[in-house]
Design a protein around this motif. Structure first.
Motif, PDB file in Angstrom:
ATOM      1  N   GLU A 187      18.881  17.280  19.896  1.00  0.00           N
ATOM      2  CA  GLU A 187      19.093  17.422  21.334  1.00  0.00           C
ATOM      3  C   GLU A 187      18.094  16.595  22.130  1.00  0.00           C
ATOM      4  N   LYS A 238      32.340  25.779  16.371  1.00  0.00           N
ATOM      5  CA  LYS A 238      31.392  26.545  17.172  1.00  0.00           C
ATOM      6  C   LYS A 238      30.981  27.788  16.393  1.00  0.00           C
ATOM      7  N   THR A 244      25.287  22.270  18.643  1.00  0.00           N
ATOM      8  CA  THR A 244      24.672  22.915  19.803  1.00  0.00           C
ATOM      9  C   THR A 244      24.040  21.882  20.725  1.00  0.00           C
ATOM     10  N   LEU A 280      26.793  19.868  22.607  1.00  0.00           N
ATOM     11  CA  LEU A 280      27.420  20.659  23.671  1.00  0.00           C
ATOM     12  C   LEU A 280      26.450  20.900  24.824  1.00  0.00           C
ATOM     13  N   ALA A 281      25.161  20.949  24.512  1.00  0.00           N
ATOM     14  CA  ALA A 281      24.154  21.246  25.535  1.00  0.00           C
ATOM     15  C   ALA A 281      24.040  20.147  26.586  1.00  0.00           C
ATOM     16  N   ASP A 339      26.376  18.295  27.790  1.00  0.00           N
ATOM     17  CA  ASP A 339      27.512  18.280  28.706  1.00  0.00           C
ATOM     18  C   ASP A 339      27.066  18.818  30.063  1.00  0.00           C
ATOM     19  N   LYS A 395      28.548  20.269  32.289  1.00  0.00           N
ATOM     20  CA  LYS A 395      29.110  21.579  32.640  1.00  0.00           C
ATOM     21  C   LYS A 395      28.330  22.733  32.010  1.00  0.00           C
ATOM     22  N   SER A 396      27.487  22.440  31.013  1.00  0.00           N
ATOM     23  CA  SER A 396      26.710  23.513  30.375  1.00  0.00           C
ATOM     24  C   SER A 396      25.644  24.057  31.319  1.00  0.00           C
ATOM     25  N   LYS A 449      22.598  23.062  31.508  1.00  0.00           N
ATOM     26  CA  LYS A 449      21.238  22.979  30.968  1.00  0.00           C
ATOM     27  C   LYS A 449      20.462  21.805  31.548  1.00  0.00           C
ATOM     28  N   GLN A 488      24.893  16.731  35.345  1.00  0.00           N
ATOM     29  CA  GLN A 488      26.081  17.332  35.949  1.00  0.00           C
ATOM     30  C   GLN A 488      26.947  16.254  36.600  1.00  0.00           C
ATOM     31  N   TYR A 514      34.700  18.444  22.232  1.00  0.00           N
ATOM     32  CA  TYR A 514      34.639  19.292  21.037  1.00  0.00           C
ATOM     33  C   TYR A 514      35.769  18.870  20.113  1.00  0.00           C
TER      34      TYR A 514
END
Length: 310
Positions: A203, A234, A245, A248-249, A251, A253-254, A256, A261, A268
């Motif tokens: 990440e 998932k 993880t 996806l983090a 993204d 929209k998450s 984080k 954004q 996925y």
């Protein structure tokens, strides 16, 4: 050609290169999918592969040209996600499009593609390389013995190879005089899943990778989309779970990473995969490569629409 060529830079490892089989009647080839009524936009009324005259398909690897043509499906050979992706973005773009793939197989984000600014770190008595360090790891407290490779070597090469194309734009898009880098696409993660240290840092490395690409190409507003490994669901644990993880983090929209954004998206891929795994190139199933490519394209188009709406 009155508008700048809209450039999308595709990076990753072997599945970004593409191993989807085109020819043959067996299930899993692109020809069999077409006969089943899928991806109808790829062929004309006579059944011949459509050639788009508004999108170029370019692939370079370690400064060598491997493809430089209009976007179409070759009668023989293999496809990657660029076909589905290219059609999606070209349909949504009122300007010439250049799909520029710069990558090679068997490369990890934690070593070969490690972005600039990455610092060395220690886990259980082992020091792992930061950007331009060599080798990839060594016992903490000892002197590292350099090898003929360094952390980030492939990142540097892939970026420089893509820049060389853009410096000679007319060679790759005849008649083009100017360009705009509007997006980056990344499908990678297989090699990192074999290294617990690299998986644990995926990440952090991916966040820096996104930022570094935008800086190195002087494209701060370029969108970024990535795809997960098709076999990883998932809820998965271990190295693959950590990589999923991480992907996806980032993204937007998450929630984080506030700075991502509206400009970073993750596809996925598990529901899109037709079987097999990333290390076996999804058994060469062309539908997997088409499905992932289409969804990457749709995600990119959605990000671009958000920007235009603003």
């Amino acid at each position: 050609m009155s508008k700048p060529v809209q450039v999308y830079i595709l990076m990753g490892q072997s599945n970004m290169l593409g191993f989807g089989k085109v020819a043959g009647a067996k299930d899993g080839t692109l020809e069999s999918a077409i006969k089943a009524g899928k991806y109808a936009y790829l062929v004309d009324d006579s059944g011949a592969w459509v050639t788009r005259k508004d999108a170029r398909n370019v692939r370079v690897m370690n400064f060598k040209d491997y493809k430089n043509d209009w976007l179409t499906v070759a009668k023989t050979g293999k496809i990657g996600p660029e076909i589905g992706f290219g059609h999606q973005v070209a349909e949504a773009t009122e300007a010439p499009v250049l799909i520029l793939k710069s990558c090679i197989g068997n490369r990890s984000l934690g070593w070969d593609l490690l972005p600039p600014g990455s610092e060395r770190y220690e886990i259980d008595g082992t020091t792992y390389a930061g950007y331009k360090d060599s080798p990839d790891k060594w016992p903490t407290g000892t002197v590292a013995k350099k090898i003929n490779w360094y952390a980030g070597k492939q990142y540097d090469t892939d970026v420089a190879s893509a820049k060389k194309v853009l410096e000679n734009l007319d060679k790759y898009y005849p008649g083009a005089k100017q360009y705009e880098i509007v997006g980056f696409v990344f499908w990678q993660g297989d090699k990192d899943r074999y290294n617990p240290a690299h998986a644990s840092r995926y990440e952090e490395n991916l966040v820096r990778f996104i930022k570094s690409l935008r800086k190195d190409f002087n494209a701060p507003d370029a969108k970024f989309v990535c795809a997960t490994l098709g076999q990883t669901q998932k809820g998965s644990k271990g190295n693959e779970g950590a990589i999923l993880t991480a992907q996806l983090a980032v993204d937007g929209k998450s929630g984080k990473y506030e700075a991502f954004q509206g400009n970073v998206a993750t596809v996925y891929s598990h529901p899109l995969s037709k079987g097999g795994a990333s290390n076996g190139h999804y058994s060469g199933n062309a539908e997997t490569y088409m499905n992932v490519g289409e969804e990457l394209g749709k995600a990119m188009v959605e990000l671009l629409k958000q920007t235009r709406a603003e």
